[in-house]
Motif scaffolding. Structure first.
Motif, PDB file in Angstrom:
ATOM      1  N   LEU A  71      13.102 -14.384 -21.556  1.00 22.48           N
ATOM      2  CA  LEU A  71      14.465 -13.738 -23.422  1.00 22.48           C
ATOM      3  C   LEU A  71      14.253 -12.642 -21.744  1.00 22.48           C
ATOM      4  CD1 LEU A  71      13.141 -13.723 -26.719  1.00 22.48           C
ATOM      5  CD2 LEU A  71      15.002 -15.367 -25.672  1.00 22.48           C
ATOM      6  N   LEU A  72      15.808 -12.886 -21.135  1.00 23.20           N
ATOM      7  CA  LEU A  72      16.352 -11.055 -20.464  1.00 23.20           C
ATOM      8  C   LEU A  72      17.932 -10.797 -21.233  1.00 23.20           C
ATOM      9  CD1 LEU A  72      16.792  -9.130 -18.261  1.00 23.20           C
ATOM     10  CD2 LEU A  72      17.496 -10.810 -17.208  1.00 23.20           C
ATOM     11  N   GLU A  73      17.892 -10.258 -21.576  1.00 26.75           N
ATOM     12  CA  GLU A  73      19.113 -10.072 -21.893  1.00 26.75           C
ATOM     13  C   GLU A  73      19.348  -8.344 -22.012  1.00 26.75           C
ATOM     14  OE1 GLU A  73      20.174 -10.948 -26.402  1.00 26.75           O
ATOM     15  OE2 GLU A  73      22.431 -10.237 -25.788  1.00 26.75           O
ATOM     16  N   VAL A  74      20.951  -7.853 -21.300  1.00 20.35           N
ATOM     17  CA  VAL A  74      21.621  -6.087 -21.493  1.00 20.35           C
ATOM     18  C   VAL A  74      22.929  -6.986 -22.410  1.00 20.35           C
ATOM     19  CG1 VAL A  74      22.431  -4.718 -19.986  1.00 20.35           C
ATOM     20  CG2 VAL A  74      20.326  -6.218 -19.562  1.00 20.35           C
ATOM     21  N   LEU A  75      22.326  -5.643 -23.200  1.00 19.44           N
ATOM     22  CA  LEU A  75      23.489  -5.298 -24.130  1.00 19.44           C
ATOM     23  C   LEU A  75      24.959  -4.810 -23.060  1.00 19.44           C
ATOM     24  CD1 LEU A  75      22.843  -2.548 -26.587  1.00 19.44           C
ATOM     25  CD2 LEU A  75      22.271  -5.444 -26.790  1.00 19.44           C
ATOM     26  N   TYR A  78      26.446  -2.579 -21.502  1.00 17.19           N
ATOM     27  CA  TYR A  78      25.317  -1.552 -20.281  1.00 17.19           C
ATOM     28  C   TYR A  78      25.550  -2.621 -19.193  1.00 17.19           C
ATOM     29  CZ  TYR A  78      24.267   1.796 -23.654  1.00 17.19           C
ATOM     30  OH  TYR A  78      24.714   2.449 -24.609  1.00 17.19           O
ATOM     31  N   GLN A  79      25.700  -3.712 -19.466  1.00 14.18           N
ATOM     32  CA  GLN A  79      25.678  -5.099 -18.364  1.00 14.18           C
ATOM     33  C   GLN A  79      26.284  -4.394 -16.642  1.00 14.18           C
ATOM     34  OE1 GLN A  79      27.396  -9.154 -19.633  1.00 14.18           O
ATOM     35  NE2 GLN A  79      25.802  -8.948 -20.823  1.00 14.18           N
ATOM     36  N   ARG A  80      26.454  -4.797 -15.644  1.00 16.28           N
ATOM     37  CA  ARG A  80      26.443  -4.673 -14.488  1.00 16.28           C
ATOM     38  C   ARG A  80      26.512  -3.244 -13.678  1.00 16.28           C
ATOM     39  NH1 ARG A  80      28.645  -9.338 -11.699  1.00 16.28           N
ATOM     40  NH2 ARG A  80      28.594 -10.639 -12.723  1.00 16.28           N
ATOM     41  N   GLN A  81      25.310  -2.603 -14.561  1.00 13.72           N
ATOM     42  CA  GLN A  81      24.699  -1.278 -14.362  1.00 13.72           C
ATOM     43  C   GLN A  81      23.426  -1.373 -13.542  1.00 13.72           C
ATOM     44  OE1 GLN A  81      26.093   1.620 -17.770  1.00 13.72           O
ATOM     45  NE2 GLN A  81      27.046  -0.285 -18.419  1.00 13.72           N
ATOM     46  N   GLY A  82      23.141  -2.206 -13.236  1.00 19.88           N
ATOM     47  CA  GLY A  82      22.038  -2.614 -12.782  1.00 19.88           C
ATOM     48  C   GLY A  82      20.394  -2.703 -13.589  1.00 19.88           C
ATOM     49  N   VAL A  83      20.803  -2.482 -14.782  1.00 14.70           N
ATOM     50  CA  VAL A  83      19.357  -2.660 -15.934  1.00 14.70           C
ATOM     51  C   VAL A  83      19.117  -3.775 -15.926  1.00 14.70           C
ATOM     52  CG1 VAL A  83      19.496  -2.688 -18.357  1.00 14.70           C
ATOM     53  CG2 VAL A  83      20.856  -0.715 -17.533  1.00 14.70           C
ATOM     54  N   GLY A  84      19.796  -4.931 -15.982  1.00  9.37           N
ATOM     55  CA  GLY A  84      19.151  -6.067 -15.985  1.00  9.37           C
ATOM     56  C   GLY A  84      18.186  -6.968 -14.300  1.00  9.37           C
ATOM     57  N   ARG A  85      18.838  -6.028 -13.259  1.00 15.09           N
ATOM     58  CA  ARG A  85      18.075  -6.107 -11.925  1.00 15.09           C
ATOM     59  C   ARG A  85      16.763  -5.351 -12.490  1.00 15.09           C
ATOM     60  NH1 ARG A  85      21.012  -6.424  -6.942  1.00 15.09           N
ATOM     61  NH2 ARG A  85      22.329  -4.613  -8.469  1.00 15.09           N
ATOM     62  N   GLU A  86      16.855  -4.413 -12.903  1.00 16.60           N
ATOM     63  CA  GLU A  86      15.421  -3.205 -13.028  1.00 16.60           C
ATOM     64  C   GLU A  86      14.778  -4.203 -13.613  1.00 16.60           C
ATOM     65  OE1 GLU A  86      14.830  -1.422 -10.517  1.00 16.60           O
ATOM     66  OE2 GLU A  86      12.810   0.432 -11.961  1.00 16.60           O
ATOM     67  N   ARG A 107      23.489 -22.101 -14.264  1.00 19.70           N
ATOM     68  CA  ARG A 107      23.813 -21.964 -13.172  1.00 19.70           C
ATOM     69  C   ARG A 107      24.599 -20.744 -12.978  1.00 19.70           C
ATOM     70  NH1 ARG A 107      22.794 -25.628 -10.800  1.00 19.70           N
ATOM     71  NH2 ARG A 107      22.765 -28.289 -11.415  1.00 19.70           N
ATOM     72  N   ASP A 108      25.321 -20.219 -14.076  1.00 14.42           N
ATOM     73  CA  ASP A 108      25.981 -18.684 -13.475  1.00 14.42           C
ATOM     74  C   ASP A 108      25.356 -17.585 -13.483  1.00 14.42           C
ATOM     75  OD1 ASP A 108      25.269 -18.494 -16.186  1.00 14.42           O
ATOM     76  OD2 ASP A 108      27.602 -17.983 -16.841  1.00 14.42           O
ATOM     77  N   VAL A 109      24.006 -17.820 -13.668  1.00 14.86           N
ATOM     78  CA  VAL A 109      23.132 -16.420 -13.838  1.00 14.86           C
ATOM     79  C   VAL A 109      21.875 -17.163 -12.584  1.00 14.86           C
ATOM     80  CG1 VAL A 109      21.791 -14.918 -15.193  1.00 14.86           C
ATOM     81  CG2 VAL A 109      22.877 -16.785 -16.542  1.00 14.86           C
ATOM     82  N   ALA A 111      22.150 -16.675  -9.325  1.00 17.83           N
ATOM     83  CA  ALA A 111      22.888 -16.053  -8.060  1.00 17.83           C
ATOM     84  C   ALA A 111      22.190 -14.533  -8.811  1.00 17.83           C
ATOM     85  CB  ALA A 111      24.338 -15.051  -8.098  1.00 17.83           C
ATOM     86  N   PHE A 112      22.114 -13.554  -9.422  1.00 18.80           N
ATOM     87  CA  PHE A 112      21.569 -13.404 -10.580  1.00 18.80           C
ATOM     88  C   PHE A 112      19.608 -13.069  -9.876  1.00 18.80           C
ATOM     89  CE2 PHE A 112      18.886 -11.150 -13.285  1.00 18.80           C
ATOM     90  CZ  PHE A 112      19.066  -9.673 -12.960  1.00 18.80           C
ATOM     91  N   TYR A 113      19.969 -14.020 -10.479  1.00 19.05           N
ATOM     92  CA  TYR A 113      18.138 -14.121 -10.349  1.00 19.05           C
ATOM     93  C   TYR A 113      17.727 -14.629  -9.429  1.00 19.05           C
ATOM     94  CZ  TYR A 113      17.021 -14.514 -14.915  1.00 19.05           C
ATOM     95  OH  TYR A 113      16.767 -14.506 -16.275  1.00 19.05           O
ATOM     96  N   ALA A 114      18.409 -14.994  -8.000  1.00 22.00           N
ATOM     97  CA  ALA A 114      18.606 -15.057  -6.792  1.00 22.00           C
ATOM     98  C   ALA A 114      18.267 -13.878  -6.207  1.00 22.00           C
ATOM     99  CB  ALA A 114      19.507 -15.738  -6.030  1.00 22.00           C
ATOM    100  N   GLN A 115      18.789 -12.985  -6.244  1.00 22.16           N
ATOM    101  CA  GLN A 115      19.152 -11.875  -6.012  1.00 22.16           C
ATOM    102  C   GLN A 115      17.840 -10.721  -6.416  1.00 22.16           C
ATOM    103  OE1 GLN A 115      21.871  -8.913  -6.452  1.00 22.16           O
ATOM    104  NE2 GLN A 115      23.847 -10.240  -5.971  1.00 22.16           N
ATOM    105  N   CYS A 116      17.486 -11.186  -7.417  1.00 19.28           N
ATOM    106  CA  CYS A 116      16.546 -10.975  -7.738  1.00 19.28           C
ATOM    107  C   CYS A 116      14.665 -11.369  -7.148  1.00 19.28           C
ATOM    108  CB  CYS A 116      15.436 -10.522  -9.428  1.00 19.28           C
ATOM    109  SG  CYS A 116      16.591  -9.749 -10.805  1.00 19.28           S
TER     110      CYS A 116
END
Ligand SMILES: CC(C)(COP(=O)(O)OP(=O)(O)OC[C@H]1O[C@@H](n2cnc3c(N)ncnc32)[C@H](O)[C@@H]1OP(=O)(O)O)[C@@H](O)C(=O)NCCC(=O)NCCS
Length: 150
Positions: A71-75, A78-86, A107-109, A111-116
């Motif tokens: 589980l990973l979720e950002v409200l 608060y998304q697109r502010q770097g919280v999920g990445r941190e 699939r659409d996430v 790219a996010f995990y690749a950045q991590c």
């Protein structure tokens, strides 16, 4: 000001409002607290001013070789502010001594995990949709039954 913590102690139901967006039968805040307490690792993002949790990530693990991030979720607000990445960065630090860290995602996430720093893979999964809320578990479910009882 967002504070990050690995302790789910002292959370109230109200502090966990708004998660599981889009889930047809979401876990209650109480069940959410149980998930956080029973996970091997957790990182929470807390908005101190608002007095609420705005993001969380959990991991379950054998503590030897492998962990899984279910589980990973950002409200949404608060998304697109770097919280999920941190959150993910901090979780991967907690898991850095393990061999395998796996998760499944849409699939659409990817790219996010690749950045991590994670790598695309293939996987298999099963979902018991009638169990999505976490309600209706038998006492002791989730534990291995005695031999011969499976
Ligand atoms: C996925 C999620 C956790 C990302 O959290 P977030 O706080 O918005 O992410 P960040 O702001 O740290 O994003 C860092 C970068 O990742 C990328 N990114 C973020 N969300 C993305 C998404 N949904 N799809 C693709 N790339 C994404 C962006 O490049 C972003 O940088 P940018 O702001 O410059 O565009 C959040 O969108 C979420 O909670 N989604 C719903 C639940 C979910 O899908 N969880 C994953 C389950 S496996």
């Amino acid at each position: 000001m967002i504070r990050y913590t690995t302790s789910p102690d002292g959370l109230t139901d109200r502090m966990l409002d708004g998660f599981f967006v889009g889930w047809p039968d979401p876990p209650s805040a109480r069940t959410h607290r149980e998930i956080l307490h029973r996970s091997a690792y957790v990182v929470l993002a807390v908005d101190e001013q608002a007095g609420r949790v705005v993001g969380f990530v959990t991991a379950i693990s054998d503590g030897v070789l492998s962990a899984c991030i279910p589980l990973l979720e950002v409200l949404p607000a608060y998304q697109r502010q770097g919280v999920g990445r941190e959150l993910t960065r901090r979780m991967l630090v907690l898991l850095k001594d393990l061999y395998m860290v796996d998760l499944t995602c849409d699939r659409d996430v990817q790219a996010f995990y690749a950045q991590c720093g994670m790598t695309e893979s293939t996987g298999m999964m099963m979902r018991n949709h009638e169990r999505q809320s976490g309600r209706g578990r038998q006492p002791g479910s989730g534990q291995v039954p005695p031999e011969g009882k499976l």
